[in-house]
Design an enzyme around this catalytic site. Sequence first.
Site, mmCIF file in Angstrom:
data_model
loop_
_atom_site.group_PDB
_atom_site.id
_atom_site.type_symbol
_atom_site.label_atom_id
_atom_site.label_comp_id
_atom_site.label_asym_id
_atom_site.label_seq_id
_atom_site.Cartn_x
_atom_site.Cartn_y
_atom_site.Cartn_z
ATOM 1 N N ARG A 1 0.126 -0.586 -8.095
ATOM 2 C CA ARG A 1 -1.281 -1.381 -8.480
ATOM 3 C C ARG A 1 -2.211 -0.703 -7.632
ATOM 4 N NH1 ARG A 1 1.876 -5.208 -8.609
ATOM 5 N NH2 ARG A 1 3.217 -4.015 -7.213
ATOM 6 N N THR A 2 -2.117 -0.278 -6.472
ATOM 7 C CA THR A 2 -2.930 0.405 -5.503
ATOM 8 C C THR A 2 -3.569 1.756 -6.299
ATOM 9 O OG1 THR A 2 -1.993 -0.660 -3.468
ATOM 10 C CG2 THR A 2 -3.625 1.207 -3.245
ATOM 11 N N LYS B 1 6.822 21.075 2.283
ATOM 12 C CA LYS B 1 6.797 22.474 2.922
ATOM 13 C C LYS B 1 6.768 22.219 4.416
ATOM 14 C CE LYS B 1 5.174 25.061 -0.907
ATOM 15 N NZ LYS B 1 4.188 25.703 -1.341
ATOM 16 N N ARG C 1 -2.496 7.119 0.855
ATOM 17 C CA ARG C 1 -1.453 6.147 1.267
ATOM 18 C C ARG C 1 -0.372 6.825 1.940
ATOM 19 N NH1 ARG C 1 1.396 1.235 -1.873
ATOM 20 N NH2 ARG C 1 -0.349 0.498 -1.319
ATOM 21 N N HIS D 1 -4.214 -2.138 5.449
ATOM 22 C CA HIS D 1 -4.485 -1.825 4.060
ATOM 23 C C HIS D 1 -5.689 -2.617 3.612
ATOM 24 C CE1 HIS D 1 -3.285 -1.438 -0.268
ATOM 25 N NE2 HIS D 1 -2.305 -1.805 -0.210
HETATM 26 C C1 NCD Z 1 1.206 -4.158 -0.706
HETATM 27 C C2 NCD Z 1 1.564 -2.900 0.365
HETATM 28 O O1 NCD Z 1 1.605 -1.806 -0.141
HETATM 29 O O2 NCD Z 1 1.245 -2.959 1.515
HETATM 30 N N1 NCD Z 1 1.336 -3.880 -1.975
HETATM 31 C C3 NCD Z 1 0.255 -3.307 -2.625
HETATM 32 O O3 NCD Z 1 -0.460 -2.634 -2.146
HETATM 33 N N2 NCD Z 1 -0.415 -4.424 -3.279
HETATM 34 C C4 NCD Z 1 2.464 -5.207 -0.095
HETATM 35 C C5 NCD Z 1 3.921 -4.777 -0.397
HETATM 36 O O4 NCD Z 1 4.215 -3.619 -0.578
HETATM 37 O O5 NCD Z 1 4.666 -5.288 0.098
#
Ligand code: NCD
Length: 370
Positions: free
Chosen positions: A52-53, A81, A102, A130
């Site tokens: 989703r992100t 690499k 990320r 996050h």
């Molecule tokens: C979360 C994350 O990536 O920290 N997920 C997200 O981005 N909605 C929570 C998780 O992975 O548990």
Amino acid sequence: MKRSVIDTTDLSIAEVQQLLDTAMDIIENPGKYARICEGKKLATLFFEPSTRTRMSFEAAMYELGGSVISMTDAGTSSAAKGETVADTAKVVSNYVDIIAQRHPKAGAALVAAVNASIPVINAGDGGHCHPTQTFADLLTIYREKGSMEGLTIGFCGDLLYGRTVHSLMSAMARYAGTRFVMISPEELKVPRHLIEDVAEPAGIPWEETASLEEALPGLDVLYMTRIQKERFDDPAQYDRLKGVYVLDPEKMKLAKPDCIVMHPLPRVDEIAVEVDDDPRARYFEQTLNGKYMRMALILKLLGYDGKALTGAKDPAGTFPGGPFSFWTEAKEDGDYRCANPKCICAAERGIRHRFVTAKDGSRRCVYCEQ
Ligand code: NCD
């Protein structure tokens, strides 16, 4: 000066409210925003899994009329690499206007932000923070409760490694009348810096308990989280702790009639699917709210002035964040080395280790805050 967002507190409360207002306007008038980012590009650099992100960032940019270049698998990029986050950020700055990144290591977002020449949005850096999930959470709370003030919020599950918890705690600590109830097993308690540097200075009443049943009746918001399997050094410890909390319809009977249940998702087994039918369940709404807030954030960082992208420098901006940025305080001395093995400093060469001095005189790494 470019503006990056490493955590929610890189924006002032007024700026967070501005994001909420923009998101609400996008919900009401999507057509008004459909072409604002024409000609602009977002890079999504995902060195760690995401559904989703990443997809909501990409949907957000498309719905603003912009386009997206995506790196979804570190194994197919030059990271495989040995290219560093710093070099990747410099390179990608030549191709796009804004980056969402990320990475599995805490502090990787700050490393990218200080090396990129364009805004960087932290889409999750290891177990650290996050912020855009928190913006999704805040819009959900705002739409449900009308305000963020006066709420008792219970965080349940993996509070040690759950970066969404860390960012939401920092964000909620800035609203009047907030109370925290932290529900976790002993081994997964929230990192002490969140109590010492966030909850206590803000005068937030907080308590810790291992019992979801005991905490539930007092909560306005229950924030469930997954045990973060990928962050454990010892798989046996994960096996011992998995399944420790399961919210089911029986437990929901203990919650107030207007207590909302949130979860950043993905869920494993901590919320029984039967709870999805409970009108208090809000976790799927959160995923949609995340898209609106990411749209609002992209607009802000690209200098949207209410009509068009000015590309104007943000007068409030102090690089890489706002008034709460660690960076401006950061110091360097030849002897200081971050000792956290989960920090980007331990994983990549060429990073100049920097610290801030905590109230008790100890040194905290500017990247991972440990
Ligand atoms: C979360 C994350 O990536 O920290 N997920 C997200 O981005 N909605 C929570 C998780 O992975 O548990």
